[in-house]
Scaffold this active site. Structure first.
Site, PDB file in Angstrom:
ATOM      1  N   LYS A   1       5.146   9.691  -2.169  1.00 27.45           N
ATOM      2  CA  LYS A   1       5.961   9.781  -0.958  1.00 27.45           C
ATOM      3  C   LYS A   1       7.432   9.954  -1.325  1.00 27.45           C
ATOM      4  O   LYS A   1       8.153  10.743  -0.726  1.00 27.45           O
ATOM      5  CB  LYS A   1       5.767   8.514  -0.100  1.00 27.45           C
ATOM      6  CG  LYS A   1       4.417   8.482   0.601  1.00 27.45           C
ATOM      7  CD  LYS A   1       4.106   7.138   1.244  1.00 27.45           C
ATOM      8  CE  LYS A   1       2.682   7.162   1.809  1.00 27.45           C
ATOM      9  NZ  LYS A   1       2.232   5.883   2.366  1.00 27.45           N
TER      10      LYS A   1
ATOM     11  N   GLN B   1       3.852  -0.285   2.740  1.00 28.49           N
ATOM     12  CA  GLN B   1       2.603   0.246   2.169  1.00 28.49           C
ATOM     13  C   GLN B   1       1.475  -0.786   2.293  1.00 28.49           C
ATOM     14  O   GLN B   1       1.630  -1.928   1.859  1.00 28.49           O
ATOM     15  CB  GLN B   1       2.848   0.636   0.698  1.00 28.49           C
ATOM     16  CG  GLN B   1       1.686   1.340   0.047  1.00 28.49           C
ATOM     17  CD  GLN B   1       1.402   2.714   0.667  1.00 28.49           C
ATOM     18  OE1 GLN B   1       2.307   3.481   0.951  1.00 28.49           O
ATOM     19  NE2 GLN B   1       0.130   3.002   0.897  1.00 28.49           N
TER      20      GLN B   1
ATOM     21  N   ASP C   1       4.960   5.470  10.516  1.00 24.57           N
ATOM     22  CA  ASP C   1       3.500   5.486  10.358  1.00 24.57           C
ATOM     23  C   ASP C   1       2.805   5.469  11.716  1.00 24.57           C
ATOM     24  O   ASP C   1       1.598   5.690  11.799  1.00 24.57           O
ATOM     25  CB  ASP C   1       3.037   4.245   9.564  1.00 24.57           C
ATOM     26  CG  ASP C   1       2.873   4.530   8.078  1.00 24.57           C
ATOM     27  OD1 ASP C   1       2.699   5.715   7.721  1.00 24.57           O
ATOM     28  OD2 ASP C   1       2.903   3.576   7.286  1.00 24.57           O
TER      29      ASP C   1
END
Ligand code: NDP
Length: 283
Positions: free
Chosen positions: A52, A96, A119
């Site tokens: 990422k 994460q 997200d």
């Protein structure tokens, strides 16, 4: 033989578009910023975070990695999130997952400002997805929709079967297909005669987390098969939820693993970060 849907190539296209738009935003004095919080040293998570960060750097997006020890307490983690919420140079925040077992991922997701929740896991954004509002699109399902669109595959009127009902893939995937006017069935571990349900699908999305679970007898000839799974096979080789070798000759179109949905997820994260920067700065 199925048409191969090349997620890597489509993702590269999107990343180029994001890079161009980022350049334009920078010329207005705004650099999109993404904070990635990593707790502990789970090897898969470390790889995802590294990928990422690299993708952000390539697109001209500022990425900051906050690495915390596995012993971090809930309070400490929430404090880090609050600090990031308050920073004007950070437009997107992601934590994460999975978190170490002693941490409450729901509370952490709830603490992220919905405007910075790239997200799209926060309940506010999940609500936007359900209603069909213009909110953030969850990266993996949005990546699948983008792949279908850019491959010229129409969803409208099609029978769509999603295997898996997780909050991060299965459920939002079903919603996006529904908003695109597909007729959607969601399957899970208690579905009776899964193979028969899957055989009814024009578009079959597998998000199960079990190597080569979808076999040839579960696929209608000519169906579009989208493989979200990331697993290791018996030889430790990366593979999806679909038995690619067996299904590929039957399907009309299919995504490979690796090189399918995975790269799309990262591309959509960049897109969401850019969207967040636009919205928060009004530029
Ligand atoms: P979860 O474990 O949260 O969900 C798995 C789902 O599969 C559950 O709903 C479960 O049903 C269902 N399932 C399990 N076994 C069966 C079975 N025998 N028959 C029918 N359904 C079954 O996984 P995620 O949704 O988080 O991830 C799914 C896969 O996608 C994983 O391999 C993951 O690594 C991958 N992934 C890939 C991404 C990418 O970028 N390509 C991003 C995110 C995930 P039930 O609810 O009844 O238990």
């Amino acid at each position: 033989m199925a048409k191969l849907i090349d997620g890597k190539a489509i993702a590269a296209q999107i990343r180029d578009e994001v890079a161009q738009e980022t350049q334009a935003l920078k010329s207005c004095g705004v650099t999109p910023g993404l904070a990635v919080v990593l707790v502990g040293e789970d090897p898969a998570s470390c790889t995802y975070v590294r990928n990422k960060q690299k993708a952000c750097a390539d697109a001209g997006i500022y990425a900051e990695q906050i690495t915390l020890p596995a012993t971090t307490t809930q309070e400490e983690l929430l404090r880090v999130v609050q600090e990031l919420n308050a920073r004007a140079d950070i437009h997107g925040i992601l934590c994460q997952l999975p978190l170490p077992a002693h941490l409450d991922d729901k509370a952490v997701i709830a603490a992220i400002s919905p405007e910075k929740d790239v997200d799209a896991f926060h309940a506010v954004n999940v609500g936007h997805i359900l209603i069909g509002d213009e909110g953030f699109q969850p990266c993996t399902p949005a990546g699948v929709m983008e792949m279908l669109t850019r491959s010229g595959i129409a969803v409208e009127g099609k029978s769509c079967v999603v295997i898996g009902r997780s909050n991060i893939v299965g459920k939002p995937m079903a919603m996006l297909l529904l908003h695109a006017n597909g007729t959607v069935t969601i399957c899970h571990s208690r579905t009776v005669d899964l193979a028969a349900v899957c055989r009814g699908a024009d578009i079959l999305v597998a998000a199960i987390g079990k190597a080569k679970f979808v076999t040839a007898d579960m696929v209608k000839p000519g169906a579009v098969v989208i493989d979200v799974g990331i697993n290791r096979d018996e030889n430790g080789k990366l593979c999806g939820d679909v038995d690619f070798a067996a299904v590929e000759p039957i399907a009309g179109a299919i995504t490979p693993v690796p090189g399918g949905v995975g790269p799309m997820t990262i591309a959509m994260l960049l897109k969401n970060t850019l969207t967040a920067a636009h919205r928060q700065t009004g530029k």
